[in-house]
Scaffold this active site. Structure first.
Site, short mmCIF file in Angstrom:
data_model
loop_
_atom_site.label_atom_id
_atom_site.label_comp_id
_atom_site.label_asym_id
_atom_site.label_seq_id
_atom_site.Cartn_x
_atom_site.Cartn_y
_atom_site.Cartn_z
CB SER B 19 -23.06 24.92 7.54
OG SER B 19 -24.05 25.29 6.62
CB ALA B 41 -29.14 15.95 2.98
CB THR B 42 -32.79 20.49 1.87
OG1 THR B 42 -31.67 21.36 2.02
CG2 THR B 42 -33.52 20.37 3.20
CG HIS B 57 -21.82 20.90 3.69
ND1 HIS B 57 -21.64 21.69 4.79
CD2 HIS B 57 -22.15 21.74 2.69
CE1 HIS B 57 -21.86 22.96 4.47
NE2 HIS B 57 -22.17 23.01 3.18
CD GLU B 72 -29.57 11.67 0.01
OE1 GLU B 72 -30.21 11.60 -1.05
OE2 GLU B 72 -28.44 11.19 0.18
CG ASP B 93 -27.28 23.65 6.30
OD1 ASP B 93 -27.72 24.59 5.65
OD2 ASP B 93 -26.09 23.54 6.64
#
EC number: 2.7.1.156
Lengths: 144, 191
Positions: B19, B41-42, B57, B72, B93
């Site tokens: 990352s 963002a997952t 993060h 998101e 990511d």
């Protein structure tokens, strides 16, 4: 012998098919199709033989034998395969084995044994191979 | 498609620094091209640990002084396409979380055609983003080097993930495997 390894579902089979232009007539002996480990290849009068699922055949060995005996048998098979290959210069054996050795230590003793013997057996196979490729999502890295 | 749109695939083990490397690469691109950084963002903050990881993060990205827009999107990332423009540098990511989310959203036993649809949705989603953005950097995990044959769900998950990785590497302009913080270039050339 040409040893092909790499993680599961990384495209090893497709790479072998493409690289060796494998046809339907080429013997493709696979542990994933429940083919038994070929003890000797005598009588197969072809130039190319593919042996797939080495780690599964090794698992079968460890289900019956201890690590020393499993590895002894494995090396016996490797020698048999090698001598078939050496009978004619145009002969080629390709052995495909999935790398199962980089996870967390398995909880069950039988899976620890399988994993250990697979690591050693792959070292033996690598030592007896002229060429080794590691396949990473369809791309090959030649390491020998 | 944006003129120089590109796809970069990065993978590595847990805590391998993948990352950080992906973020570094993204900010480098942004500095060079004047592109805008967008983070997809997952992760769904389902528990405390996940929430803390997400916050870490976020702090890391902020601390490095770059300005990120965060979108998101736990499932169906292709839906974001309308929010993406040709100046965007996108960091996604990671694929494993996306695959988890996409599989669990169905919340029932999945048959072969459901699985094919999940794979298709992720792959086309990523390509839709790539086609609109300047650069898409996709991060994923190396999880296929241990026995995965003992459990039907894990086998199916591994197969889908492996196929998605093969698809991405095949189309990627650059692909990296990160080992202990060190990126190994597997495909392409550093610009």
């Amino acid at each position: 012998m040409h040893f092909i390894t790499g993680g599961a579902f990384n495209g090893k089979k497709a790479w072998v098919k493409k690289t060796y232009r494998v046809t339907k007539d080429d013997p493709w002996i696979s542990a994933y199709k429940n083919d038994l480990i070929p003890i000797n290849l005598n009588g197969i009068d072809r130039n190319l033989i593919i042996l797939e699922g080495a780690e599964q055949w090794i698992k079968k060995l460890t289900e019956i034998h201890n690590s020393t005996k499993s590895r002894e048998l494995w090396n016996h098979y490797l020698n048999q395969w090698s001598s078939w290959e050496k009978e004619k210069p145009e002969r080629q054996i390709v052995v495909i084995g999935t790398d199962i050795t980089k996870g967390i230590v398995p909880l069950e003793a039988e899976n620890r044994l399988w994993r250990d013997v697979t690591g050693w057996a792959f070292q033996d196979l690598a030592a007896k191979s002229d060429k080794i490729d590691v396949i990473w999502y369809g791309m090959n890295q030649s390491i020998k | 498609m944006a003129a120089s749109s590109s796809l970069i695939f990065i993978t590595g083990g847990v805590r391998s620094g993948k990352s950080s490397f992906a973020e570094r690469l993204a900010t480098e691109f942004a500095d060079k091209t004047g592109g805008k950084l967008t983070y997809i963002a997952t992760g769904v903050p389902s528990d405390r640990e996940m929430k803390l990881r997400i916050e870490k993060h976020q702090r890391d990205r902020l601390a490095k002084g770059s300005i990120w827009r965060t979108l998101e999107q736990p499932v169906n990332i292709g839906d974001l396409a309308s929010k993406i423009s040709e100046n965007d540098i996108i960091l996604l990511d990671c694929v494993t979380t996306l695959l988890n989310n996409q599989l669990f959203v169905a919340n029932r036993n999945l048959d072969e055609s459901d699985l094919a649809a999940v794979k298709e949705r992720i792959q086309t989603g990523i390509m839709e983003l790539r086609n609109r953005a300047k650069t898409v950097i996709v991060v994923s995990n190396e999880v296929l080097h241990e026995p995965i044959f003992h459990d039907h769900f894990i086998l199916m998950y591994g197969k889908l993930l492996g196929q998605i990785h093969q698809f991405l590497v095949n189309l990627a302009d650059q692909a990296y495997l990160v080992e202990a913080g060190i990126p190994i270039m597997m495909k392409g050339m550093r610009q």
